[in-house]
Motif scaffolding. Structure first.
Motif, mmCIF file in Angstrom:
data_model
loop_
_atom_site.group_PDB
_atom_site.id
_atom_site.type_symbol
_atom_site.label_atom_id
_atom_site.label_comp_id
_atom_site.label_asym_id
_atom_site.label_seq_id
_atom_site.Cartn_x
_atom_site.Cartn_y
_atom_site.Cartn_z
ATOM 1 N N GLY A 1 13.461 11.176 8.722
ATOM 2 C CA GLY A 1 12.325 10.935 9.597
ATOM 3 C C GLY A 1 12.748 10.500 10.985
ATOM 4 O O GLY A 1 13.897 10.674 11.401
ATOM 5 N N VAL A 2 11.810 9.884 11.702
ATOM 6 C CA VAL A 2 12.000 9.568 13.124
ATOM 7 C C VAL A 2 11.442 8.174 13.422
ATOM 8 O O VAL A 2 10.403 7.773 12.884
ATOM 9 C CB VAL A 2 11.284 10.618 14.002
ATOM 10 N N TYR A 3 12.149 7.453 14.292
ATOM 11 C CA TYR A 3 11.654 6.206 14.870
ATOM 12 C C TYR A 3 11.583 6.399 16.383
ATOM 13 O O TYR A 3 12.524 6.906 17.000
ATOM 14 C CB TYR A 3 12.587 5.043 14.539
ATOM 15 N N GLY B 1 0.807 -1.214 0.000
ATOM 16 C CA GLY B 1 0.000 0.000 0.000
ATOM 17 C C GLY B 1 0.840 1.264 0.000
ATOM 18 O O GLY B 1 2.054 1.239 0.236
ATOM 19 N N ASP B 2 0.172 2.380 -0.237
ATOM 20 C CA ASP B 2 0.836 3.687 -0.269
ATOM 21 C C ASP B 2 0.964 4.209 1.156
ATOM 22 O O ASP B 2 0.027 4.798 1.707
ATOM 23 C CB ASP B 2 0.035 4.659 -1.132
ATOM 24 N N LEU B 3 2.121 4.021 1.766
ATOM 25 C CA LEU B 3 2.341 4.488 3.131
ATOM 26 C C LEU B 3 2.696 5.966 3.172
ATOM 27 O O LEU B 3 2.575 6.603 4.228
ATOM 28 C CB LEU B 3 3.454 3.670 3.791
ATOM 29 N N ALA B 4 3.102 6.518 2.042
ATOM 30 C CA ALA B 4 3.548 7.912 2.012
ATOM 31 C C ALA B 4 2.415 8.887 2.301
ATOM 32 O O ALA B 4 2.666 10.057 2.602
ATOM 33 C CB ALA B 4 4.176 8.227 0.658
ATOM 34 N N ARG B 5 1.179 8.407 2.249
ATOM 35 C CA ARG B 5 0.056 9.317 2.501
ATOM 36 C C ARG B 5 -0.102 9.647 3.983
ATOM 37 O O ARG B 5 -0.882 10.526 4.348
ATOM 38 C CB ARG B 5 -1.239 8.722 1.957
ATOM 39 N N PHE B 6 0.661 8.927 4.829
ATOM 40 C CA PHE B 6 0.560 9.145 6.269
ATOM 41 C C PHE B 6 1.695 10.025 6.780
ATOM 42 O O PHE B 6 2.807 9.998 6.251
ATOM 43 C CB PHE B 6 0.581 7.802 7.008
ATOM 44 N N ASP B 7 1.395 10.773 7.842
ATOM 45 C CA ASP B 7 2.438 11.520 8.548
ATOM 46 C C ASP B 7 3.183 10.615 9.528
ATOM 47 O O ASP B 7 4.369 10.827 9.796
ATOM 48 C CB ASP B 7 1.819 12.690 9.318
ATOM 49 N N ALA B 8 2.461 9.627 10.067
ATOM 50 C CA ALA B 8 3.063 8.704 11.042
ATOM 51 C C ALA B 8 2.388 7.353 10.930
ATOM 52 O O ALA B 8 1.228 7.252 10.522
ATOM 53 C CB ALA B 8 2.930 9.254 12.463
ATOM 54 N N ILE B 9 3.129 6.330 11.311
ATOM 55 C CA ILE B 9 2.588 4.973 11.427
ATOM 56 C C ILE B 9 2.873 4.493 12.835
ATOM 57 O O ILE B 9 4.004 4.595 13.325
ATOM 58 C CB ILE B 9 3.206 4.026 10.384
ATOM 59 N N VAL B 10 1.834 3.980 13.490
ATOM 60 C CA VAL B 10 1.936 3.540 14.880
ATOM 61 C C VAL B 10 1.614 2.050 14.929
ATOM 62 O O VAL B 10 0.621 1.593 14.342
ATOM 63 C CB VAL B 10 0.962 4.314 15.785
ATOM 64 N N THR B 11 2.435 1.278 15.638
ATOM 65 C CA THR B 11 2.122 -0.132 15.859
ATOM 66 C C THR B 11 1.482 -0.284 17.229
ATOM 67 O O THR B 11 1.956 0.266 18.225
ATOM 68 C CB THR B 11 3.378 -1.024 15.753
ATOM 69 N N GLY C 1 11.079 10.599 5.651
ATOM 70 C CA GLY C 1 10.535 11.742 6.367
ATOM 71 C C GLY C 1 9.364 11.440 7.272
ATOM 72 O O GLY C 1 8.867 12.326 7.971
ATOM 73 N N GLY C 2 8.901 10.181 7.298
ATOM 74 C CA GLY C 2 7.780 9.819 8.153
ATOM 75 C C GLY C 2 8.206 9.532 9.580
ATOM 76 O O GLY C 2 9.402 9.532 9.918
ATOM 77 N N THR C 3 7.208 9.268 10.429
ATOM 78 C CA THR C 3 7.447 8.917 11.833
ATOM 79 C C THR C 3 6.885 7.537 12.099
ATOM 80 O O THR C 3 5.732 7.251 11.755
ATOM 81 C CB THR C 3 6.774 9.937 12.778
ATOM 82 N N VAL C 4 7.682 6.677 12.720
ATOM 83 C CA VAL C 4 7.236 5.346 13.126
ATOM 84 C C VAL C 4 7.274 5.285 14.656
ATOM 85 O O VAL C 4 8.313 5.570 15.262
ATOM 86 C CB VAL C 4 8.118 4.242 12.524
ATOM 87 N N VAL C 5 6.126 4.937 15.260
ATOM 88 C CA VAL C 5 6.027 4.806 16.714
ATOM 89 C C VAL C 5 5.684 3.360 17.032
ATOM 90 O O VAL C 5 4.677 2.827 16.542
ATOM 91 C CB VAL C 5 4.952 5.743 17.292
ATOM 92 N N ASN D 1 3.084 14.505 20.520
ATOM 93 C CA ASN D 1 4.461 14.843 20.134
ATOM 94 C C ASN D 1 5.132 13.686 19.407
ATOM 95 O O ASN D 1 5.899 13.883 18.466
ATOM 96 C CB ASN D 1 5.279 15.219 21.375
ATOM 97 N N PHE D 2 4.851 12.459 19.844
ATOM 98 C CA PHE D 2 5.435 11.300 19.165
ATOM 99 C C PHE D 2 5.024 11.272 17.694
ATOM 100 O O PHE D 2 5.872 11.161 16.805
ATOM 101 C CB PHE D 2 4.983 9.991 19.837
ATOM 102 N N ILE D 3 3.736 11.328 17.432
ATOM 103 C CA ILE D 3 3.276 11.183 16.045
ATOM 104 C C ILE D 3 3.615 12.417 15.216
ATOM 105 O O ILE D 3 3.587 12.365 13.984
ATOM 106 C CB ILE D 3 1.763 10.883 15.983
ATOM 107 N N SER D 4 3.951 13.520 15.883
ATOM 108 C CA SER D 4 4.321 14.759 15.184
ATOM 109 C C SER D 4 5.822 14.906 15.014
ATOM 110 O O SER D 4 6.285 15.897 14.430
ATOM 111 C CB SER D 4 3.795 15.972 15.974
ATOM 112 N N ALA D 5 6.615 13.949 15.518
ATOM 113 C CA ALA D 5 8.064 14.133 15.616
ATOM 114 C C ALA D 5 8.713 14.396 14.265
ATOM 115 O O ALA D 5 9.585 15.275 14.130
ATOM 116 C CB ALA D 5 8.701 12.923 16.291
ATOM 117 N N GLY D 6 8.330 13.652 13.240
ATOM 118 C CA GLY D 6 8.917 13.876 11.916
ATOM 119 C C GLY D 6 8.584 15.242 11.369
ATOM 120 O O GLY D 6 9.455 15.940 10.829
ATOM 121 N N LYS D 7 7.341 15.643 11.512
ATOM 122 C CA LYS D 7 6.907 16.965 11.051
ATOM 123 C C LYS D 7 7.628 18.066 11.821
ATOM 124 O O LYS D 7 8.013 19.110 11.261
ATOM 125 C CB LYS D 7 5.398 17.115 11.241
ATOM 126 N N ALA D 8 7.833 17.852 13.122
ATOM 127 C CA ALA D 8 8.507 18.860 13.933
ATOM 128 C C ALA D 8 9.949 19.044 13.471
ATOM 129 O O ALA D 8 10.454 20.175 13.394
ATOM 130 C CB ALA D 8 8.467 18.442 15.406
#
Length: 842
Positions: A804-806, A659-669, A694-698, A830-837
């Motif tokens: 990006g950020v992990y 799938g197209d993951l780039a459409r998300f700002d963050a991915i959380v497990t 450039g995305g964020t993985v939490v 803040n976690f899910i915003s970390a890459g954008k920040a």
């Protein structure tokens, strides 16, 4: 007797069905077990702290092998654990685990008991446990169970020392030792003597076992120990007790405790603690025959005669001796006389091929309604049987009329009658008795003391069948149940529930307002009976505005539901308030939510709660607008993120694969996602590529252990882009101070400025399964520790990955966000915003 025909299939009938109320040992094996039990008068009680602490192999050996009355007293219902099958937590998880324990007991043959103590989560100290539960209060509950069940032998699962690990484990043994003596002392808990008598068990033993290899070696060196082999094979059942134990333990599905069915020898060790020490057997010196029942005379001989006459193809040949024994047992007094009379009636029914039941036409009924109940009886043997009458018992405020028409039952022809039951207008809803009121801290309030210890509510309504078998009258009592067919799982059974005419549902336990803007709150109203119309209102305290004041509804059919919208405007200042919903019908007001917990391995459970939500006003900013969520064992984080304006999409296996993951700002497990999602593990590199771009993985917490705690340890090898070792470290004190090892990290400042006060108001714990080692490319974000222990910096780790950020975080966000803890929301935002920040800084 042709025992070869009694095969393993008979046992599998009940062990693989997953609904403990529906299937037991069947056929000739069931009859033979019932006859054997009639001549055994012995009782044993095992005591531990939680669902899953019990030794199911020992329980099976005692109940199915030695044929003694066997009980397991779990001090708690397991409310404080994690849930591997869904989002339920706290008291709702406790209900699930109660039913799982009952399912396990129907497999291993034991009975189940509880105290009022609540599992408040993992604790490292005995003192905290006794303080939160109240030493005397919990001791009294254990004494109550001993006096009521009257065991000859009490078995402790734990030692009562720090080797037990969990403070609640220690408490179960410490209090169990005290209760062994206190139960015999009439001066202790004299208020119980209205219902029970003092009781001194013959002996108290510890079922020694080990958590570690070192403890295992210590156990082998214990002096004066005795042993049993729970791996012994039972030819009647077609299984060893160890195999039965694996089936029983596998009922603990919310804990992920599926167990192998092990064949072969399995030694169990016991050490005497108090009373007469055993020399070679748990029942040394204890008479487990009818000799202990005064006046029993010829009973044992008649039971022995019935056993000798047993023929697996003609069970009715055992009836003459059983029928002769029946009036003799009925004339006796004492605990064993009453127990054996019930068992004798059931054994006569089994030998006579009798089956009786009572079923309701639907699974839920409102006070004042009328419901049809069908009573059914069938005889499947040559033995003549006459149905004399049907009466009714139970907690219901009203009962149907008795059925007094006698009827001779024809061979293999179902006899049926139908009665109408008008439910009393003042009938209480069928809330589990321990949830009928708010708890007293970490202990349930139980209004009727005699209910203490019971695993679930006594039946609302039961049919009492009186039948004549070869001239002897017997009584068979069956709860009124609702039977229905699930197209996947087949026939299922659930208890009859009394529910309000209409149920009101709020969207969340906590409704979060991240700013002062109004929010639309949708409130549901559902008819549990036909033809319900009225008005729904949502109220809030001063400073909050709700519009409209009321909204009308018209529900024509039972089961019909309407969702009505209200606009709620919070104040500008931070704070909490309670939103209350109520439906008005004909001058009566109903403000109850109905919550059905339904999993295929347990009967559906109906709970009730006030139709209210906590409204939380807090300044919570987020830079992430779209988040992909990889659900693991089950949590409510996606709903929480949506409350702060984040569009949250659940990611499927196809999404992860291509799938197209780039459409998300963050991915959380989600919690335990690495343990439960092989598709995540197979496509983890795509997540790290997403972060590189450039995305964020939490990543939330996962467990390391193999087996029941999470499978193959190798599954966590790539839980991070750089090496991380997950350990067992945890912080159990929810008030433990939190500090910031690297205060300069942007994740602590954008978009929300995080301070120590953001960790105020947390519930149950700080976190669990922290990282124990990590690559130097990670930076620790948070540090905390339990009192007197070393600092733990592995609870939350931050790493830059490309642009990006992990983030790895094992703090208990899955508890804090659904509870509406403002600081938890701010930190997670803040976690899910970390890459954008980071991008905004660049």
């Amino acid at each position: 007797m042709c025992t070869q025909r009694i095969t393993a299939l008979l046992f599998l009938i009940f062990s693989t069905q997953g609904l403990h109320a529906q299937h037991e040992v069947a056929g000739a094996a069931e009859v033979k077990l019932a006859l054997d039990r009639l001549n055994v008068c012995g009782t044993v009680l095992m005591i531990a702290a939680h669902p899953d602490d019990e030794n199911t192999a020992v329980l099976a050996y005692l109940a199915r092998g030695r044929k003694v009355d066997t009980g397991y007293l779990s001090l708690t219902r397991g409310e404080g654990g994690q849930n591997l099958i869904g989002p339920e937590q706290g008291e709702r998880l406790g209900v699930i685990r109660t039913e799982e324990l009952l399912g396990a007991r129907h497999i291993d043959g034991a009975q189940q008991f509880f105290t009022r103590a609540i599992d408040f989560g993992f604790t490292k100290t005995l003192d905290e446990t006794l303080h939160k539960w109240g030493r005397e209060r919990t001791l009294g509950d254990i004494v109550w169970t001993i006096r009521k069940f009257r065991p000859d032998v009490v078995i402790l699962r734990f030692s009562g020392t720090p080797r037990d690990g969990h403070g609640q484990h220690q408490a179960s043994a410490v209090l169990g030792k005290e209760a062994f003596t206190a139960a015999a002392n009439p001066k202790q808990f004299p208020e119980q003597l209205k219902w029970v008598e003092p009781w001194q068990a013959k002996r108290l033993v510890w079922n020694a076992f080990a958590f570690t290899r070192e403890q295992e070696e210590e156990t082998k060196r214990l002096p004066n120990r005795i042993e049993i082999d729970s791996g012994d094979y039972n030819a009647l059942l077609g299984f060893s007790y160890g195999e039965i134990a694996g089936m029983s333990r596998s009922m603990h599905r919310s804990q992920g405790m599926g167990s192998s069915v092990r064949k072969g020898s399995r030694k169990e060790y016991f050490v005497g603690i108090a009373g007469d020490a055993p020399k070679a057997d748990l029942f040394d010196g204890i008479d487990t025959t009818w000799n202990r029942v005064a006046g029993s005379g010829a009973v044992a001989a008649l039971i022995a005669e019935a056993r000798r006459a047993f023929d697996d193809a003609h069970a009715e040949r055992s009836l003459p001796a059983l029928v002769k024994a029946r009036p003799l047992v009925a004339a006796l007094a004492g605990i064993y006389a009453s127990r054996k009379l019930r068992e004798l009636d059931e054994a006569i029914a089994l030998c006579g091929g009798l089956s009786v039941e009572a079923t309701a036409e639907r699974g839920a009924v409102a006070p004042g309604e009328t419901v049809k109940i069908t009573a059914n009886a069938i005889r499947r043997s040559p033995q003549p049987v006459e149905l004399k009458r049907i009466g009714w018992s139970g907690t219901a405020a009203s009962k149907p009329g008795d059925v007094a028409d006698a009827a001779a039952l024809s061979d293999n022809v179902s006899w049926t009658t139908m009665v109408s039951w008008e439910v009393a207008a003042n009938q209480a809803y069928t809330q589990p008795y321990w949830l009928a009121g708010p708890p007293d801290g970490d202990v349930y309030r139980v209004a009727a003391p005699e209910l203490t210890g019971m695993p679930e509510n006594p039946p609302l309504l039961s049919a009492v069948f009186t039948l004549a078998v070869d001239g002897a009258e017997i009584q068979l009592t069956r709860p009124v149940l609702y039977r229905y067919v699930d197209r996947v799982y087949g026939e299922r059974i659930r208890a009859l529930a009394v529910v309000p005419p209409v149920a009101v549902s709020m969207p969340e336990n906590a409704v979060v307002f991240p700013d002062a803007k109004p929010r639309t709150i949708e409130v549901g109203v559902k008819a549990n009976a036909a033809g319900k119309e009225g008005a729904l209102r949502l109220t809030a305290p001063e400073g909050w505005r709700v519009s409209p004041a009321t909204a009308s509804f018209h529900l024509r059919e039972a089961g019909e539901e309407a969702v009505l919208a209200f606009e709620v405007t919070p104040p500008s200042a931070a704070g909490r308030a309670e939103l209350k919903a109520a439906a008005s019908i004909g001058g009566r007001e109903f403000s109850v939510m109905v919550d059905t917990i339904d999993y295929p391995h347990i009967p559906a459970q109906t709970l009730f709660a006030a139709a209210s939500s906590q409204a939380v006003r807090a300044d919570i900013r987020t830079l992430a607008r779209r988040v992909g969520y990889i659900m693991g064992a089950g949590d409510q984080i996606p709903q929480a993120l949506r409350q702060i304006g984040v569009e949250t999409t659940m990611l499927t296996a196809d999404d992860l694969a291509g799938g197209d993951l780039a459409r998300f700002d963050a991915i959380v497990t989600g919690v335990r996602a690495w343990n439960t999602r092989p598709d995540l593990r197979a496509n983890v590199q795509r997540l790290y590529d997403f972060a590189n771009a450039g995305g964020t993985v939490v990543v939330q917490y996962n467990v390391l252990e193999g087996g029941f705690m999470g499978g193959d340890p190798k599954m966590l090898e790539r839980v991070g882009p750089y090496p991380i070792e997950i350990g067992r470290e945890r912080v159990t004190v929810e008030e433990a101070p939190v500090r910031f090892p690297h205060p300069e990290l942007a994740v602590l400042h954008a978009p929300n400025e995080i301070t120590e006060h953001d960790f105020d108001g947390w519930i149950q714990e700080r976190g669990l399964y922290f990282a124990s080692k990590w690559d130097p490319r990670y930076e620790s974000v948070l540090e905390c520790h339990d009192p007197g222990e070393r600092p733990l910096e592995g609870g939350t780790l931050f790493a830059r990955l490309g642009t990006g950020v992990y983030i790895f975080t094992a703090y208990s966000w899955f508890r804090e966000l659904p509870a509406g803890v403002p600081g938890a929301y701010r930190m997670f935002a803040n976690f899910i915003s970390a890459g954008k920040a980071l991008q905004s800084v660049r």
